[in-house]
Design a protein around this motif. Structure first.
Motif, PDB file in Angstrom:
ATOM      1  N   GLY A  50       0.831  -1.193   0.000  1.00  0.00           N
ATOM      2  CA  GLY A  50       0.000   0.000   0.000  1.00  0.00           C
ATOM      3  C   GLY A  50       0.868   1.247   0.000  1.00  0.00           C
ATOM      4  N   LYS A  51       0.543   2.208  -0.846  1.00  0.00           N
ATOM      5  CA  LYS A  51       1.332   3.440  -0.925  1.00  0.00           C
ATOM      6  C   LYS A  51       0.423   4.648  -0.974  1.00  0.00           C
ATOM      7  N   VAL A  52       0.719   5.637  -0.134  1.00  0.00           N
ATOM      8  CA  VAL A  52       0.001   6.908  -0.161  1.00  0.00           C
ATOM      9  C   VAL A  52       1.036   8.035  -0.243  1.00  0.00           C
ATOM     10  N   THR A  53       0.618   9.150  -0.781  1.00  0.00           N
ATOM     11  CA  THR A  53       1.518  10.285  -0.971  1.00  0.00           C
ATOM     12  C   THR A  53       1.071  11.452  -0.101  1.00  0.00           C
ATOM     13  N   GLY A  54       2.034  12.050   0.597  1.00  0.00           N
ATOM     14  CA  GLY A  54       1.736  13.193   1.449  1.00  0.00           C
ATOM     15  C   GLY A  54       2.750  14.308   1.241  1.00  0.00           C
ATOM     16  N   THR A  55       2.458  15.466   1.810  1.00  0.00           N
ATOM     17  CA  THR A  55       3.354  16.621   1.719  1.00  0.00           C
ATOM     18  C   THR A  55       4.232  16.690   2.958  1.00  0.00           C
ATOM     19  N   PRO A  56       5.551  16.774   2.810  1.00  0.00           N
ATOM     20  CA  PRO A  56       6.445  16.867   3.974  1.00  0.00           C
ATOM     21  C   PRO A  56       6.060  18.057   4.853  1.00  0.00           C
ATOM     22  N   ASP A  57       6.234  17.894   6.144  1.00  0.00           N
ATOM     23  CA  ASP A  57       5.869  18.943   7.083  1.00  0.00           C
ATOM     24  C   ASP A  57       7.057  19.491   7.862  1.00  0.00           C
ATOM     25  N   THR A  58       8.257  18.995   7.581  1.00  0.00           N
ATOM     26  CA  THR A  58       9.434  19.383   8.348  1.00  0.00           C
ATOM     27  C   THR A  58      10.648  19.538   7.434  1.00  0.00           C
ATOM     28  N   LEU A  59      11.460  20.549   7.721  1.00  0.00           N
ATOM     29  CA  LEU A  59      12.724  20.749   7.014  1.00  0.00           C
ATOM     30  C   LEU A  59      13.880  20.483   7.972  1.00  0.00           C
ATOM     31  N   ILE A  60      14.894  19.773   7.496  1.00  0.00           N
ATOM     32  CA  ILE A  60      16.101  19.522   8.279  1.00  0.00           C
ATOM     33  C   ILE A  60      17.234  20.300   7.629  1.00  0.00           C
ATOM     34  N   LEU A  61      17.718  21.315   8.323  1.00  0.00           N
ATOM     35  CA  LEU A  61      18.751  22.208   7.809  1.00  0.00           C
ATOM     36  C   LEU A  61      20.088  21.911   8.491  1.00  0.00           C
ATOM     37  N   THR A  62      21.139  21.813   7.699  1.00  0.00           N
ATOM     38  CA  THR A  62      22.488  21.663   8.243  1.00  0.00           C
ATOM     39  C   THR A  62      23.325  22.843   7.768  1.00  0.00           C
ATOM     40  N   LEU A  63      23.827  23.608   8.721  1.00  0.00           N
ATOM     41  CA  LEU A  63      24.671  24.757   8.372  1.00  0.00           C
ATOM     42  C   LEU A  63      25.996  24.667   9.118  1.00  0.00           C
ATOM     43  N   THR A  64      27.023  25.264   8.525  1.00  0.00           N
ATOM     44  CA  THR A  64      28.366  25.235   9.096  1.00  0.00           C
ATOM     45  C   THR A  64      28.884  26.654   9.223  1.00  0.00           C
ATOM     46  N   ALA A  81      22.331  35.457   7.209  1.00  0.00           N
ATOM     47  CA  ALA A  81      22.772  36.842   7.358  1.00  0.00           C
ATOM     48  C   ALA A  81      23.463  37.054   8.697  1.00  0.00           C
ATOM     49  N   ALA A  82      22.954  36.401   9.733  1.00  0.00           N
ATOM     50  CA  ALA A  82      23.560  36.555  11.066  1.00  0.00           C
ATOM     51  C   ALA A  82      24.972  35.994  11.106  1.00  0.00           C
ATOM     52  N   GLY A  83      25.217  34.932  10.372  1.00  0.00           N
ATOM     53  CA  GLY A  83      26.554  34.336  10.350  1.00  0.00           C
ATOM     54  C   GLY A  83      27.476  34.971   9.339  1.00  0.00           C
ATOM     55  N   GLY A  84      26.902  35.722   8.389  1.00  0.00           N
ATOM     56  CA  GLY A  84      27.720  36.408   7.396  1.00  0.00           C
ATOM     57  C   GLY A  84      28.477  35.449   6.496  1.00  0.00           C
ATOM     58  N   ASN A  85      29.647  35.882   6.059  1.00  0.00           N
ATOM     59  CA  ASN A  85      30.453  35.085   5.137  1.00  0.00           C
ATOM     60  C   ASN A  85      31.018  33.827   5.778  1.00  0.00           C
ATOM     61  N   ALA A  86      30.935  33.721   7.087  1.00  0.00           N
ATOM     62  CA  ALA A  86      31.454  32.532   7.777  1.00  0.00           C
ATOM     63  C   ALA A  86      30.457  31.383   7.737  1.00  0.00           C
ATOM     64  N   THR A  87      29.257  31.641   7.236  1.00  0.00           N
ATOM     65  CA  THR A  87      28.194  30.631   7.253  1.00  0.00           C
ATOM     66  C   THR A  87      28.076  29.928   5.910  1.00  0.00           C
ATOM     67  N   GLN A  88      27.949  28.618   5.968  1.00  0.00           N
ATOM     68  CA  GLN A  88      27.737  27.817   4.763  1.00  0.00           C
ATOM     69  C   GLN A  88      26.596  26.841   5.006  1.00  0.00           C
ATOM     70  N   ILE A  89      25.608  26.818   4.095  1.00  0.00           N
ATOM     71  CA  ILE A  89      24.524  25.852   4.167  1.00  0.00           C
ATOM     72  C   ILE A  89      25.004  24.589   3.468  1.00  0.00           C
ATOM     73  N   SER A  90      25.145  23.502   4.231  1.00  0.00           N
ATOM     74  CA  SER A  90      25.711  22.274   3.665  1.00  0.00           C
ATOM     75  C   SER A  90      24.668  21.183   3.429  1.00  0.00           C
ATOM     76  N   GLY A  91      23.435  21.427   3.805  1.00  0.00           N
ATOM     77  CA  GLY A  91      22.420  20.407   3.580  1.00  0.00           C
ATOM     78  C   GLY A  91      21.030  20.884   3.945  1.00  0.00           C
ATOM     79  N   LEU A  92      20.051  20.471   3.154  1.00  0.00           N
ATOM     80  CA  LEU A  92      18.657  20.776   3.441  1.00  0.00           C
ATOM     81  C   LEU A  92      17.819  19.616   2.919  1.00  0.00           C
ATOM     82  N   SER A  93      16.978  19.071   3.770  1.00  0.00           N
ATOM     83  CA  SER A  93      16.156  17.935   3.379  1.00  0.00           C
ATOM     84  C   SER A  93      14.782  18.066   4.001  1.00  0.00           C
ATOM     85  N   THR A  94      13.830  17.340   3.428  1.00  0.00           N
ATOM     86  CA  THR A  94      12.464  17.357   3.945  1.00  0.00           C
ATOM     87  C   THR A  94      12.146  16.047   4.642  1.00  0.00           C
ATOM     88  N   ASP A  95      11.167  16.103   5.521  1.00  0.00           N
ATOM     89  CA  ASP A  95      10.744  14.906   6.240  1.00  0.00           C
ATOM     90  C   ASP A  95       9.256  15.024   6.539  1.00  0.00           C
TER      91      ASP A  95
END
Length: 267
Positions: A69-83, A167-181
């Protein structure tokens, strides 16, 4: 004429699927053997009084099928990884700068209603930076970096939250991953289970009809959760450094799949 009935002692496999009663006649599945029965006991009673054992899938007349059985839904959560990474001439300065920058990022997240429990340090590293010149390697400074895994539970505001943190982290910030769940999946999971069982039952009914039998009771149900173990990655466009704006994010869809193995007896 005398009729001598010689029986060996047998183990009786009893269960919903092996004991079938119809018009007073009882069919019992038998397997195994040992020594002869007690002469003082009824030969049939000796068999029926033997110890019962668990029913194996192939120890009775019935059907074993798999359903999906398979049903399709819309993700409700984002998992952000920043460095956040900062470099200085010495370890102490690099760590102090990192602490200040990461503190600003975390304050931004908290100010945008991201709970402290949803902000988790997932990595910390400090090490020297090298430069090779004329065959000679020298230490030019030290870099300190920290990874932060952030759970964003409001997809509608997630873009603005990510932009503000960057913006708060400025140039020192890097977004290294973003996924849904999809975390609130109880309702969809129930639908997938119903669909999987109905699929298995339809298959079993077809096989029973082809065999000229009538489908009986359910003997066993085993579920196999085949959903992805990890969230699905999402691509996004980073905001401009001078004037950060909400990051455009598409949540997409997530499939919830359930597989079941169902064992039916014949009626």
């Amino acid at each position: 004429m005398d009729l001598t009935l010689s029986l060996t002692r047998r183990t009786v496999v009893l269960g919903v699927a092996t004991l079938l009663a119809a018009g007073g006649a009882v069919a019992v599945g038998l397997s195994g053997n040992s020594s002869a029965p007690n002469a003082s006991a009824s030969p049939y009673g000796s068999v029926l009084a033997a110890d019962s054992t668990a029913v194996a899938p192939d120890a009775f007349p019935g059907i074993t099928v798999q359903g999906t059985g398979k049903v399709t839904g819309t993700p409700d959560t984002l998992i952000l990884t920043l460095t956040v990474s900062d470099t200085a001439s010495d370890v102490s300065s690099a760590m102090n700068t990192l602490a200040s920058t990461m503190g600003a990022v975390q304050n931004s997240l908290s100010g945008n209603k991201v709970a402290t429990a949803d902000q988790k340090t997932s990595g910390l590293n400090v090490g020297p930076q090298y430069e090779n010149s004329s065959g000679k390697t020298t230490v030019t400074g030290y870099q300190a970096s920290e990874n932060l895994t952030v759970t964003l539970r409001d997809p509608k505001s997630a873009g603005a939250v990510i932009a503000a943190a960057s913006a708060a982290g400025g140039n020192a910030t890097q977004i290294s991953g973003l996924s849904t769940d999809l975390q609130n999946d109880a309702g969809l999971l129930g639908q997938a289970r119903d669909s999987a069982f109905n699929d298995a039952k339809a298959k079993a009914a077809q096989y029973a009809k082809s065999a000229g039998r009538t489908l009986g009771q359910v003997v066993r149900v085993e579920e196999s959760d085949s959903n992805p173990a990890t969230p699905s990655p999402v691509d996004f466009r980073a905001p401009a450094a001078a004037a950060p704006s909400a990051v455009p994010i598409q949540m997409g869809s997530t499939d919830i799949t359930v597989s079941v193995t169902v064992v039916f007896s014949f009626a």
